[in-house]
Design an enzyme around this catalytic site. Structure first.
Site, PDB file in Angstrom:
ATOM      1  N   LYS A 158      -1.711  -2.950 -10.661  1.00  0.00           N
ATOM      2  CA  LYS A 158      -1.272  -3.385  -9.327  1.00  0.00           C
ATOM      3  C   LYS A 158      -1.260  -4.912  -9.228  1.00  0.00           C
ATOM      4  O   LYS A 158      -0.367  -5.502  -8.608  1.00  0.00           O
ATOM      5  CB  LYS A 158      -2.200  -2.784  -8.269  1.00  0.00           C
ATOM      6  CG  LYS A 158      -2.088  -1.257  -8.210  1.00  0.00           C
ATOM      7  CD  LYS A 158      -3.237  -0.645  -7.443  1.00  0.00           C
ATOM      8  CE  LYS A 158      -3.118   0.871  -7.367  1.00  0.00           C
ATOM      9  NZ  LYS A 158      -4.347   1.520  -6.915  1.00  0.00           N
ATOM     10  N   THR A 214      -0.243  15.519  -5.396  1.00  0.00           N
ATOM     11  CA  THR A 214      -0.857  14.932  -4.200  1.00  0.00           C
ATOM     12  C   THR A 214       0.155  14.102  -3.413  1.00  0.00           C
ATOM     13  O   THR A 214       0.361  14.317  -2.220  1.00  0.00           O
ATOM     14  CB  THR A 214      -2.036  14.023  -4.630  1.00  0.00           C
ATOM     15  OG1 THR A 214      -2.925  14.804  -5.421  1.00  0.00           O
ATOM     16  CG2 THR A 214      -2.778  13.469  -3.432  1.00  0.00           C
ATOM     17  N   GLY A 227      -8.289  13.586  -4.496  1.00  0.00           N
ATOM     18  CA  GLY A 227      -6.951  13.158  -4.939  1.00  0.00           C
ATOM     19  C   GLY A 227      -6.789  11.651  -4.969  1.00  0.00           C
ATOM     20  O   GLY A 227      -5.671  11.147  -4.986  1.00  0.00           O
ATOM     21  N   ILE A 256      -0.341   0.666   2.471  1.00  0.00           N
ATOM     22  CA  ILE A 256      -0.209  -0.679   3.058  1.00  0.00           C
ATOM     23  C   ILE A 256       1.124  -1.290   2.614  1.00  0.00           C
ATOM     24  O   ILE A 256       1.392  -1.345   1.413  1.00  0.00           O
ATOM     25  CB  ILE A 256      -1.331  -1.634   2.571  1.00  0.00           C
ATOM     26  CG1 ILE A 256      -2.700  -1.004   2.731  1.00  0.00           C
ATOM     27  CG2 ILE A 256      -1.268  -2.973   3.297  1.00  0.00           C
ATOM     28  CD1 ILE A 256      -3.817  -1.815   2.069  1.00  0.00           C
TER      29      ILE A 256
HETATM   30  N1  HSE Z   1      -6.267   5.844  -8.270  1.00  0.00           N
HETATM   31  C1  HSE Z   1      -5.700   4.954  -7.326  1.00  0.00           C
HETATM   32  C2  HSE Z   1      -6.821   4.395  -6.461  1.00  0.00           C
HETATM   33  C3  HSE Z   1      -4.695   5.677  -6.488  1.00  0.00           C
HETATM   34  O1  HSE Z   1      -7.931   4.931  -6.494  1.00  0.00           O
HETATM   35  O2  HSE Z   1      -6.610   3.404  -5.778  1.00  0.00           O
HETATM   36  C4  HSE Z   1      -3.803   4.791  -5.674  1.00  0.00           C
HETATM   37  O3  HSE Z   1      -3.019   3.959  -6.466  1.00  0.00           O
END
Ligand code: HSE
Length: 438
Positions: free
Chosen positions: A205, A14, A187, A136
């Protein structure tokens, strides 16, 4: 211009597909910014014998190891996901003196300390903008744009899949599993979707956000993590009734006692900007001591948004390899010799929709005359309203909204309307922008 920089890409799924698409479609614009072209010369895909939609005659489809060991490749883009093979290959590429661009938040959250140390030793860059918040530029904003500030806390919607699920459940009453399956099709979801719905992806994150906000080592294992899988439509409804929305937030907060790091479903006041971040969109709200609050919003997942962050990192790395190191980022973002002379339009030539207000004598036919003049000037009315007479001199206000039209046509129409006997005074015009997509 110098020869293009050669990039090797690990994974053409993706995000890899999005990255290839952007590099091919915006090649000229990217070269004007970076100072030279950027081309993918080596790529590893699941099936290297299959024709890939973005493979070109200059791109060799090969094995993972060939990409990281190929002497021609200057930058390796790691898009494999996971923390085992991805870690080994990243360290191998660094050992080979290659710069790294990655979207792999799990890799950075869990092995970033080790990877950065290796990179520093070899004098190469590891760029990871795409790892948080999809497209972002939140890492750049915190690391560079907010460099004057002491950051107090960060609160973000940083998992697009969870946000998409919560939005669809609330707005359309859809079932959890059904929406999750759609997120996978689009995706957005991780290969193992429990990472999304159990808050693990958001915790990866948040680990990164906390480090760049507070200047602490990456400490994924210390994050408290609670997912959205136990939320019911009942909770979502009750939240709504109480004036809140449930959002899965990643929160990193500096306190006198230490730093709070937590991911969990959270009641957020319904009118708050964060409560209105819907679907796969992400947003990160930063409370810093000098700027105050600032909010960063955009697509948090998906092929092109994430590819956008990958390519931005590539441009950053290429600039360090190419341009005057004292002026790494060109003053006007594009290289000085690549600025273009596209004409700036005068206000007559712009195009806009309009709100018009005029005062009319309350008699038969005035409205029709106004409509005729607009139509003669090619202006289509979207809505029109005549207000109740005010009692002052037998006049009424007419307000209307038009579709988009070139300003010079509108000027002609207004001039003609102001000359009508039935219209008194000037026509008030306010330009209207819907600010939609595209
Ligand atoms: N699986 C992650 C989300 C993809 O849904 O935010 C982006 O990091």
């Amino acid at each position: 211009m110098l020869d293009p920089i050669k990039v090797g890409i690990l994974g053409l799924g993706t995000v890899g597909g999005g990255t290839a698409h952007i590099l091919q479609n915006n090649a000229q614009e990217i070269a004007r910014r970076a100072g030279r072209g950027i081309v993918i010369t080596h790529a590893s895909a699941k099936d290297i014998n299959k024709t890939h939609p973005y493979s070109t005659e200059n791109m060799v489809l090969t094995e993972l190891n060939d990409v990281v060991n190929n002497p021609d490749v200057q930058i390796v883009v790691e898009l494999l996901g996971g923390t085992t093979i991805a870690r080994d290959l990243t360290l191998q590429a660094i050992a080979n003196g290659k710069h790294i661009v990655t979207a792999n938040k799990a890799l950075i959250a869990k092995h970033g300390n080790e990877i950065f140390a290796a990179a520093q030793q070899k004098g190469v860059t590891v760029a990871f903008e795409a790892s948080v918040g999809g497209g972002i530029p939140i890492i750049k904003a915190i690391r560079e744009g907010l460099a004057a500030n002491k950051i107090k806390w960060v609160a973000g919607i940083i998992n697009g899949t969870s946000n998409f699920i919560l939005t669809e459940m609330r707005e359309k009453g859809r079932e959890f599993n059904d929406v999750l399956a759609e997120a996978q099709r689009l995706g957005y979801a991780e290969r193992d979707p429990t990472f999304d719905i159990e808050g693990i992806d958001a915790a990866h994150k948040l680990t990164i956000l906390a480090s760049i906000s507070f200047g602490i080592p990456l400490q994924f294992e210390k994050i408290y993590t609670e997912g959205i899988s136990k939320l019911t439509s009942e909770d979502i409804r009750y939240a709504e009734e109480l004036g809140y929305r449930i959002k899965s937030l990643g929160i990193a907060k500096r306190t006198d006692k230490g730093i709070e790091l937590r991911v969990h479903p959270t009641f957020v006041p319904k009118k708050h900007l964060l409560a209105n971040v819907e679907g796969v969109m992400n947003a990160v709200l930063v409370q810093s001591d000098m700027l105050g609050q600032s909010l960063y919003y955009g697509a948090g997942a998906g092929s092109l948004p994430t590819g956008s962050a990958i390519v931005a990192d590539l441009v950053d790395v290429v600039r360090t390899l190419t341009t005057d190191p004292g002026n790494r980022v060109p003053h006007l973002a594009f290289q000085a010799d690549a600025l273009s002379n596209v004409p700036i339009l005068s206000i007559d030539e712009i195009e806009s929709a309009y709100y018009l207000r005029m005062t009319a004598v309350d008699k038969v036919g005035v409205l029709a005359q106004v409509a005729t003049l607009l139509s003669q000037n090619g202006i289509s009315i979207e809505a029109i309203r005549q207000q109740e007479p005010t009692g002052e001199g037998n006049t009424v206000s007419i307000v209307l909204r038009t579709h988009r039209v070139p300003e010079k046509q509108m000027n002609r129409a207004i001039q003609a309307i102001e000359q009508l006997d039935g219209i008194t005074g000037q026509v008030i015009r306010i330009r209207l922008e819907t600010l939609g997509r595209g």
